[in-house]
Design a protein around this motif. Structure first.
Motif, mmCIF file in Angstrom:
data_model
loop_
_atom_site.group_PDB
_atom_site.id
_atom_site.type_symbol
_atom_site.label_atom_id
_atom_site.label_comp_id
_atom_site.label_asym_id
_atom_site.label_seq_id
_atom_site.Cartn_x
_atom_site.Cartn_y
_atom_site.Cartn_z
ATOM 1 N N THR A 247 -8.133 5.010 5.222
ATOM 2 C CA THR A 247 -8.806 4.290 6.078
ATOM 3 C C THR A 247 -8.485 4.097 7.349
ATOM 4 N N LEU A 248 -9.105 4.088 8.548
ATOM 5 C CA LEU A 248 -8.673 3.383 9.062
ATOM 6 C C LEU A 248 -8.338 2.202 9.593
ATOM 7 N N ASP A 249 -8.533 0.587 9.028
ATOM 8 C CA ASP A 249 -8.020 -0.032 8.789
ATOM 9 C C ASP A 249 -6.246 0.128 9.119
ATOM 10 N N GLU A 250 -6.484 1.054 7.597
ATOM 11 C CA GLU A 250 -4.547 1.078 7.228
ATOM 12 C C GLU A 250 -4.085 2.139 8.458
ATOM 13 N N LEU A 251 -4.532 3.081 9.138
ATOM 14 C CA LEU A 251 -3.241 3.794 10.452
ATOM 15 C C LEU A 251 -3.716 2.532 11.713
ATOM 16 N N LEU A 252 -4.503 1.479 11.335
ATOM 17 C CA LEU A 252 -4.484 0.307 12.326
ATOM 18 C C LEU A 252 -3.235 0.247 12.273
ATOM 19 N N ALA A 253 -3.013 -1.112 11.322
ATOM 20 C CA ALA A 253 -2.355 -1.290 10.955
ATOM 21 C C ALA A 253 -0.681 -0.721 10.830
ATOM 22 N N PHE B 213 -4.558 12.060 10.740
ATOM 23 C CA PHE B 213 -5.893 11.383 11.023
ATOM 24 C C PHE B 213 -7.091 11.880 11.100
ATOM 25 N N GLN B 214 -6.516 12.444 12.392
ATOM 26 C CA GLN B 214 -7.519 12.990 12.992
ATOM 27 C C GLN B 214 -8.352 14.442 12.065
ATOM 28 N N ILE B 215 -7.462 15.057 11.830
ATOM 29 C CA ILE B 215 -7.779 16.175 11.547
ATOM 30 C C ILE B 215 -8.883 16.439 10.114
ATOM 31 N N ASN B 216 -8.308 14.654 9.266
ATOM 32 C CA ASN B 216 -8.656 15.060 7.942
ATOM 33 C C ASN B 216 -9.844 14.574 8.095
ATOM 34 N N HIS B 217 -10.414 12.912 9.558
ATOM 35 C CA HIS B 217 -11.042 12.825 9.033
ATOM 36 C C HIS B 217 -11.978 12.960 10.627
ATOM 37 N N PHE B 218 -12.579 13.762 11.067
ATOM 38 C CA PHE B 218 -12.406 13.881 12.943
ATOM 39 C C PHE B 218 -13.037 14.974 12.632
ATOM 40 N N PRO B 219 -13.559 16.494 11.858
ATOM 41 C CA PRO B 219 -13.443 17.675 12.310
ATOM 42 C C PRO B 219 -14.105 18.287 13.380
ATOM 43 N N GLN C 65 0.827 -1.681 0.034
ATOM 44 C CA GLN C 65 -0.151 0.192 0.081
ATOM 45 C C GLN C 65 0.883 1.254 -0.251
ATOM 46 N N GLU C 66 0.535 2.369 -0.903
ATOM 47 C CA GLU C 66 1.580 3.226 -1.399
ATOM 48 C C GLU C 66 0.791 4.427 -0.813
ATOM 49 N N PHE D 55 -14.769 4.537 18.028
ATOM 50 C CA PHE D 55 -13.970 3.513 19.297
ATOM 51 C C PHE D 55 -12.896 2.715 19.648
ATOM 52 N N GLN D 56 -13.072 2.503 18.361
ATOM 53 C CA GLN D 56 -10.994 2.094 17.636
ATOM 54 C C GLN D 56 -10.001 3.051 18.103
#
Length: 752
Positions: A59-65, A85-91, A41-42, A193-194
């Motif tokens: 995606t969150l799965d990529e971040l967790l991996a 990730f929080q800035i981009n996905h949790f405004p 994954q790039e 939650f994750q």
């Protein structure tokens, strides 16, 4: 002459354009982020102010991996990735307007110019600034687009500025939201939650305990399902344990354990019980340790999940080892090793045997430790696991070094050098260097050995006590080696330092225990006060009710006294009621007389009474007598207490095969007899075979120890009025014939 304010604006715009170009150039770069789930994954990266890079994940799965793979080695980078990730996905709601970008421009720049000067329209620089979508208000000009320079100004005519314009008003573009990734407004509660749980783990890895705890507090328990609640409670307990707040850690774990038990979540019940036991190991509370270990073992006995058995057995064995129960730890591990060996999971078995060797070494059973390490190495070779091969060699070197067998250890160092590159964890690398240093010191190469100790990496150790234990061990080794190397003064100084560290550790341990006891005391006092207040409240209510009922009671008593006939009837009824109560309880008492307290089966008294009753009624019946093969060896190995538990398990298993007209009786020791009412000899023989095969069907588990049992059976048929001793002798003769043939068979007699 160019207007100074105009020139400042131009310089600012040029600077902003340069930053924007750099940012856009950086965004075009890509790096490959290798993860456990997607190695190819790039991910796009961006430059930050410190010059580092922040991976961006769609995606969150990529971040967790990414977190799972790099948290141990690059926790700061992982934290930055989570923030991005929080800035981009949790405004946040407050950022909806400020973070919204103009679709017609590449980016927005808002400059608040306090000066009220207007641009000189005759200035060619001012005329060539594109102010599309911007308006000039009372506070000055406002630029909302990238300045476009159509004419390159002649820099030779720009006067030298005495004051450098302030560029601090330009926003830091490197921390702005990534416009290539739109904020995901459909993030599910499960994903939130994750994310929060994983972010708390990142802060925990960075030893930011308060921040990790605060992150978990953002998850309201009322919004979570049962498993999520238990997970959050366990994570909070883990953080509090690292803060030495064991009182609250125990409270959270106990609450989680109750939730798990109430909802029949066996995995969570077992692991939370073992986590509680681990805390009490730290507090040296043996009673609580044994209590929670017993709870976990009882639940484990009914488990067929091999993964859970392995995980829980490793935790349990480590605790048993820590409190000096090395024999129990060995039994715990051997039991699960046998299960894994049957499945031929070579790598897993090797890992378990490595742990078993550590237990033997701690118990100073070095021969057993060496044997387990050799087995682990062979298994690692079978599974082609070079890392396990290296770990086995390193621990074998360490075992030889502890026994001063340096001649045996030296050849292994050469083999270890070839496999050194396969070590991946900091702990394994440290263990290798430590074993190498001990061999060098054992061969009088003290300088090299001391140099290795000085450069040991302990960055992976999160537990403060474990870090202190290792530091004290290193001080002891250094002190000893310095003295042997002729540097007595330095060795004595390190020895004193080691003593001071041990005393400080003991003082810390004592303080922790006292704090826990004091917190418990305060909690108990507070609970007692609440209970006392509740009792006082209830007493007050009872007093009020009693005052209301006191007058009617007095009137009733007076009426009874005046009516003697009614009083006599009441006394008679009272005696009748007492008599009925006694009659109801009598059968329970008599029933206990006929039960065997050890196994739970009927006892010899029951056998005598029931057989007599059958003979008096001329009812035909058969007898099946059996005893456990080699039960004496089991008692010698496990002890009579565990032997009694085993008999209870036998009764429980066979009861499932017996109906209402078949009664199991324990005669004595491991000898049992079954009374089969209205059974012919052939039917009784078939029943005996069913019981014999049931005993052989599965292992019996006691304290995580699996035991295979077999039994010999004798069968006889009874229909005449013989005495009881004669009946018992007949069926016993059949049993003796079965045992004479080697046991684990059924032998029948013709008739009683």
């Amino acid at each position: 002459m160019v207007n100074l304010r105009t020139l400042s604006i131009v310089v600012i715009c040029l600077s902003a354009l340069a930053v924007a170009c750099d940012s856009q150039s950086a965004e075009k770069k890509k790096v490959k982020v290798t993860s456990l789930s997607a190695q190819k994954q790039e991910q796009v990266i961006e430059n930050v102010s410190e010059g580092g890079i922040i991976p961006r994940f769609a995606t969150l799965d990529e971040l967790l991996a990414y977190k799972d793979e790099f948290l141990a080695t690059e926790p700061e980078d992982v934290l930055n990735a989570f923030k991005q990730f929080q800035i981009n996905h949790f405004p946040s709601p407050n950022d909806e307007t400020t973070n919204k970008l103009d679709p017609n421009t590449d980016f927005n720049i808002n400059l608040d110019l306090t000066a009220r000067d207007t641009l000189d329209k005759n200035d060619p620089l001012a005329l060539n600034i594109d102010t599309k979508d911007s308006q000039e208000d009372s506070s000055g000009p406002q630029l909302n687009t990238i300045p476009q320079i159509n004419t390159i100004p002649d820099v030779t005519v720009i006067p030298k500025l005495d004051v450098i314009p302030d560029l601090s008003a330009i926003p830091n573009l490197s921390v702005m939201p990534d416009v290539s990734i739109a904020p995901d407004v459909n993030i599910s509660p499960e994903q939130k939650f994750q994310f929060s749980l994983a972010l708390s783990e990142v802060h925990l890895a960075l030893s930011e305990l308060d921040t990790a705890l605060a992150q978990l507090e953002t998850l309201p328990l009322s919004d979570l399902d049962i498993v999520q609640k238990i997970t959050v409670l366990e994570k909070k307990a883990q953080i509090l344990s690292q803060k030495n707040d064991f009182f609250n850690a125990v409270r959270y774990l106990t609450e989680g354990n109750k939730l798990a038990v109430t909802n029949d979540l066996s995995r969570q019940s077992i692991l939370s019980a073992l986590q509680l036991s681990e805390i009490y190991v730290t507090l040296s509370d043996k009673d609580k340790i044994l209590y929670w270990q017993h709870e976990a073992r009882d639940l484990l006995a009914a488990q067929d999940d091999l993964g859970l058995l392995i995980e829980a057995s490793i935790m349990l064995a480590k605790q048993q080892q820590d409190i000096g129960q090395h024999l129990n730890a060995t039994r715990t591990l051997i039991n699960v090793v046998d299960l894994v060996a049957e499945k031929k999971y070579y790598s897993v078995e090797a890992s378990l045997r490595l742990r078993l060797s550590e237990n033997f070494k701690t118990a100073e059973q070095y021969v057993n430790a060496e044997q387990e390490l050799e087995r682990a190495y062979k298994l690692a070779v079978k599974s082609r696991n070079q890392e396990q091969q290296m770990v086995a060699i390193v621990r074998l070197i360490d075992t030889y070094a502890v026994q001063n067998k340096f001649n045996n250890a030296k050849p292994l160092l050469k083999a270890a050098k070839r496999l050194e590159r396969f070590l991946t964890t900091v702990k394994d690398k440290r263990d290798y260097q430590l074993a190498k240093a001990q061999v060098l010191a054992g061969t009088s190469q003290y300088k090299q050995a001391l140099n290795i100790l000085d450069n040991l990496d302990m960055s992976d150790i999160e537990d403060e006590k474990a870090k202190q234990d290792l530091a004290i061990k290193l001080l002891d080794l250094k002190s000893n080696w310095l003295v042997l190397n002729g540097k007595k003064q330095s060795g004595i100084q390190l020895f004193k330092k080691s003593l001071d560290s041990k005393l400080a550790q003991q003082e810390t341990s004592t303080t922790i225990k006292l704090d826990f006891l004091m917190a418990n005391y305060k909690y108990d006092v507070a609970q007692a006060k609440e209970e006392l207040a509740e009792v006082q409240k209830q007493l007050l209510e009872y007093k009020k009710q009693n005052d209301k009922l006191s007058q009617p009671k007095e009137d009733f008593i007076n009426s009874l006294y005046n009516n003697k006939e009614l009083l006599a009837v009441s006394v008679i009824l009272l005696f009748a009621f007492v008599y009925l109560i006694l009659r109801l309880f009598r059968p329970r008492k008599s029933k206990r007389i006929f039960l065997d307290p050890v196994s739970g089966a009927n006892n010899h008294n029951y056998f005598i009474k029931h057989v007599k009753l059958l003979m008096q009624n001329n009812t035909p019946f058969s007898l099946i007598m059996f005893d456990i093969d080699n039960m004496r060896k089991v008692n010698d190995k496990l002890g009579f207490e565990l032997g009694d538990k085993l008999l209870a398990l036998v009764v429980a298993r066979l009861d499932s095969r017996l109906g209402s007209n078949k009664f199991l009786v324990r005669l004595s020791g491991d000898k049992f007899i079954v009374i089969a009412k209205d059974f012919s000899l052939k039917q009784a023989f078939s029943l005996a075979e069913v019981l014999r095969k049931e005993l052989n069907s599965n292992k019996f588990y006691i304290d995580n120890l699996g035991i295979n049992l077999s039994a010999s059976f004798g069968v006889s048929y009874c229909y005449s009025n013989k005495n009881i001793d004669a009946i018992k002798d007949d069926v016993k003769n059949a049993l003796d014939k079965a045992k004479a043939k080697g046991g684990n068979i059924t032998q029948a007699m013709d008739f009683c």
